[in-house]
Write a protein that holds these residues in place. Structure first.
Motif, PDB file in Angstrom:
ATOM      1  N   UNK A 197      19.532  -0.457  -7.845  1.00  0.00           N
ATOM      2  CA  UNK A 197      18.407   0.022  -8.653  1.00  0.00           C
ATOM      3  C   UNK A 197      17.131  -0.771  -8.404  1.00  0.00           C
ATOM      4  N   UNK A 198      17.261  -2.116  -8.378  1.00  0.00           N
ATOM      5  CA  UNK A 198      16.060  -2.951  -8.274  1.00  0.00           C
ATOM      6  C   UNK A 198      15.330  -2.704  -6.955  1.00  0.00           C
ATOM      7  N   UNK A 199      16.117  -2.652  -5.871  1.00  0.00           N
ATOM      8  CA  UNK A 199      15.473  -2.423  -4.571  1.00  0.00           C
ATOM      9  C   UNK A 199      14.902  -1.016  -4.468  1.00  0.00           C
ATOM     10  N   UNK A 200      15.533  -0.063  -5.134  1.00  0.00           N
ATOM     11  CA  UNK A 200      15.010   1.304  -5.129  1.00  0.00           C
ATOM     12  C   UNK A 200      13.648   1.345  -5.834  1.00  0.00           C
ATOM     13  N   UNK A 201      13.563   0.601  -6.944  1.00  0.00           N
ATOM     14  CA  UNK A 201      12.292   0.558  -7.687  1.00  0.00           C
ATOM     15  C   UNK A 201      11.200  -0.114  -6.860  1.00  0.00           C
ATOM     16  N   UNK A 202      11.601  -1.172  -6.178  1.00  0.00           N
ATOM     17  CA  UNK A 202      10.668  -1.892  -5.307  1.00  0.00           C
ATOM     18  C   UNK A 202      10.151  -0.951  -4.203  1.00  0.00           C
ATOM     19  N   UNK A 203      11.074  -0.196  -3.625  1.00  0.00           N
ATOM     20  CA  UNK A 203      10.693   0.755  -2.583  1.00  0.00           C
ATOM     21  C   UNK A 203       9.706   1.790  -3.139  1.00  0.00           C
ATOM     22  N   UNK A 204      10.001   2.330  -4.319  1.00  0.00           N
ATOM     23  CA  UNK A 204       9.116   3.336  -4.915  1.00  0.00           C
ATOM     24  C   UNK A 204       7.722   2.739  -5.148  1.00  0.00           C
ATOM     25  N   UNK A 205       7.690   1.508  -5.653  1.00  0.00           N
ATOM     26  CA  UNK A 205       6.395   0.841  -5.884  1.00  0.00           C
ATOM     27  C   UNK A 205       5.610   0.700  -4.582  1.00  0.00           C
ATOM     28  N   UNK A 206       6.300   0.241  -3.526  1.00  0.00           N
ATOM     29  CA  UNK A 206       5.615   0.069  -2.239  1.00  0.00           C
ATOM     30  C   UNK A 206       5.084   1.381  -1.699  1.00  0.00           C
ATOM     31  N   UNK A 207       5.887   2.423  -1.828  1.00  0.00           N
ATOM     32  CA  UNK A 207       5.458   3.737  -1.321  1.00  0.00           C
ATOM     33  C   UNK A 207       4.219   4.224  -2.063  1.00  0.00           C
ATOM     34  N   UNK A 208       4.194   3.987  -3.373  1.00  0.00           N
ATOM     35  CA  UNK A 208       3.047   4.438  -4.170  1.00  0.00           C
ATOM     36  C   UNK A 208       1.800   3.610  -3.820  1.00  0.00           C
ATOM     37  N   UNK A 209       1.986   2.299  -3.627  1.00  0.00           N
ATOM     38  CA  UNK A 209       0.848   1.462  -3.215  1.00  0.00           C
ATOM     39  C   UNK A 209       0.264   1.965  -1.896  1.00  0.00           C
ATOM     40  N   UNK A 210       1.166   2.260  -0.947  1.00  0.00           N
ATOM     41  CA  UNK A 210       0.700   2.757   0.353  1.00  0.00           C
ATOM     42  C   UNK A 210      -0.021   4.088   0.211  1.00  0.00           C
ATOM     43  N   UNK A 211       0.524   4.949  -0.653  1.00  0.00           N
ATOM     44  CA  UNK A 211      -0.081   6.276  -0.834  1.00  0.00           C
ATOM     45  C   UNK A 211      -1.508   6.122  -1.375  1.00  0.00           C
ATOM     46  N   UNK A 212      -1.680   5.204  -2.330  1.00  0.00           N
ATOM     47  CA  UNK A 212      -3.011   5.009  -2.914  1.00  0.00           C
ATOM     48  C   UNK A 212      -3.964   4.417  -1.872  1.00  0.00           C
ATOM     49  N   UNK A 213      -3.439   3.508  -1.061  1.00  0.00           N
ATOM     50  CA  UNK A 213      -4.256   2.944   0.031  1.00  0.00           C
ATOM     51  C   UNK A 213      -4.742   4.019   0.996  1.00  0.00           C
ATOM     52  N   UNK A 214      -3.900   5.014   1.226  1.00  0.00           N
ATOM     53  CA  UNK A 214      -4.261   6.086   2.165  1.00  0.00           C
ATOM     54  C   UNK A 214      -5.471   6.882   1.666  1.00  0.00           C
ATOM     55  N   UNK A 215      -5.817   6.721   0.375  1.00  0.00           N
ATOM     56  CA  UNK A 215      -6.965   7.443  -0.189  1.00  0.00           C
ATOM     57  C   UNK A 215      -8.235   6.595  -0.164  1.00  0.00           C
ATOM     58  N   UNK A 216      -8.198   5.478   0.562  1.00  0.00           N
ATOM     59  CA  UNK A 216      -9.338   4.563   0.606  1.00  0.00           C
ATOM     60  C   UNK A 216     -10.652   5.225   0.999  1.00  0.00           C
ATOM     61  N   UNK A 217     -10.568   6.186   1.896  1.00  0.00           N
ATOM     62  CA  UNK A 217     -11.785   6.844   2.348  1.00  0.00           C
ATOM     63  C   UNK A 217     -12.366   7.844   1.341  1.00  0.00           C
ATOM     64  N   UNK A 218     -11.701   8.021   0.217  1.00  0.00           N
ATOM     65  CA  UNK A 218     -12.157   9.009  -0.773  1.00  0.00           C
ATOM     66  C   UNK A 218     -12.837   8.313  -1.950  1.00  0.00           C
ATOM     67  N   UNK A 219     -13.760   9.010  -2.570  1.00  0.00           N
ATOM     68  CA  UNK A 219     -14.450   8.439  -3.741  1.00  0.00           C
ATOM     69  C   UNK A 219     -13.727   8.861  -5.030  1.00  0.00           C
TER      70      UNK A 219
END
Ligand code: IPE
Ligand code: IPE
Ligand code: MG
Ligand code: MG
Length: 295
Positions: free
Chosen positions: A255-277
């Motif tokens: 469970x813990x590593x799954x949550x960590x993975x989900x957090x990382x994926x969401x962080x990356x997804x938000x980073x991918x929107x850097x070029x947007x206002x």
């Protein structure tokens, strides 16, 4: 400041009104079964993502994007009806109600799924002002959605999911399975919105990276909720992945590593929107919501 719950409620109301208009309010058994599952109160994540992606590229006219948004939700609902069938996951509860085959019968549930899948393409190809203005663009949207829902996309994912019951997959195979089973339609939702909204190739690339991250994270959180979620909030049973020996992240890495993975994926997804206002603020908030959702 941006308030996600207001945003989600507004979008859900638009989508639900549009869906009610689409489906015949006739008393025939097939229309009743389709409406029973479609109007059961899903989160409407895919159509909302479609609308939010159109807004992110500066094209948020709801009337233009609603046919694509509704078609995506209709396809998603069909996939849930078939996913719950005895030959597949054999589930009795969905969206807080008895599953379609429990409420009606198996044959009706199969046909309700078929009816919804074809209805989606009827809606996508129906005449309308935006479609008549941009016919080639809409052809592209239809092609995109058909491919994602089909045998190289969601259906292949469902096939792999069934085939892998009782088999422990390596992480890279499970990631591929999830990317197809859940990721493909989420990616198509984002892309369809960006296309209808008139996004540039650059914008669409950024949104695709976003979609890949949230798509996988969404299925990882679905797996986590299957272990520790509250069935009353989810409107579906918990604990079923383990019973059926499904390949799911908590079984694979805990469970813990799954949550960590989900957090990382969401962080990356938000980073991918850097070029947007700030027009992409809804997409950022939806990404965070996916991580913390209880249903
Ligand atoms: C459930 O999807 C099935 C998956 C692909 C994980 P949702 O969690 O979006 O279900 P609804 O639409 O809110 O019922
Ligand atoms: C459902 O996946 C995926 C599709 C319907 C394409 P799951 O079987 O893991 O989702 P739930 O837990 O039944 O909603
Ligand atoms: Mg399943
Ligand atoms: Mg299932």
């Amino acid at each position: 400041v941006f308030d996600l719950s207001t945003y989600l409620a507004e979008k859900r109301a638009l989508i639900n009104t549009a869906l009610e208009r689409i489906l015949d309010q006739n008393p025939r058994r097939i229309a009743s079964a389709m409406g029973y599952s479609l109007m059961a109160g899903g989160k409407r994540l895919r159509p909302i993502l479609c609308m939010a992606s159109a807004e992110a590229v500066g094209g948020g006219n709801p009337d233009a994007v609603l046919p694509a948004a509704c078609a995506l939700e209709i396809i998603h609902t069909y996939s849930l009806i078939h996913d719950d069938l005895p030959a597949m996951d054999d589930d009795a509860l969905r969206r807080g109600r008895p599953t379609c085959h429990m409420q009606f019968d198996e044959a009706t549930a199969i046909l309700a799924g078929d009816g919804l899948l074809t209805l989606a393409f009827e809606i996508l190809s129906a005449p309308g002002p935006d479609k008549e203005k941009n016919p080639l663009l809409w052809l592209k949207v239809i092609h995109e959605i058909a491919g994602a829902a089909g045998y190289r996309g969601m259906i292949e994912g469902q096939m792999q999911d069934m085939a892998a019951e009782g088999v422990l997959l390596p992480p890279e195979d499970l990631e591929k399975l999830h990317a197809l089973k859940t990721g493909a339609l989420i990616r198509a939702s984002v892309r369809a919105g960006a296309l209808v909204g008139g996004g540039s190739p650059d914008q669409i690339r950024g949104l695709e990276d976003y979609a890949r991250g949230i798509g996988l994270a969404f299925q990882v959180t679905d797996d986590i909720l299957n272990v520790e979620g509250d069935p009353a909030l989810m409107g579906k049973a918990a604990g079923t992945d383990q019973t059926r020996k499904k390949n799911a992240y908590p079984a694979l890495m805990g469970l813990e590593q799954s949550k960590e993975l989900a957090r990382n994926l969401i962080d990356q997804a938000i980073l991918a929107l850097d070029g947007f206002d700030e027009e992409a603020e809804p997409l950022r908030a939806i990404a965070r919501y996916i991580l913390h959702r209880k249903r």
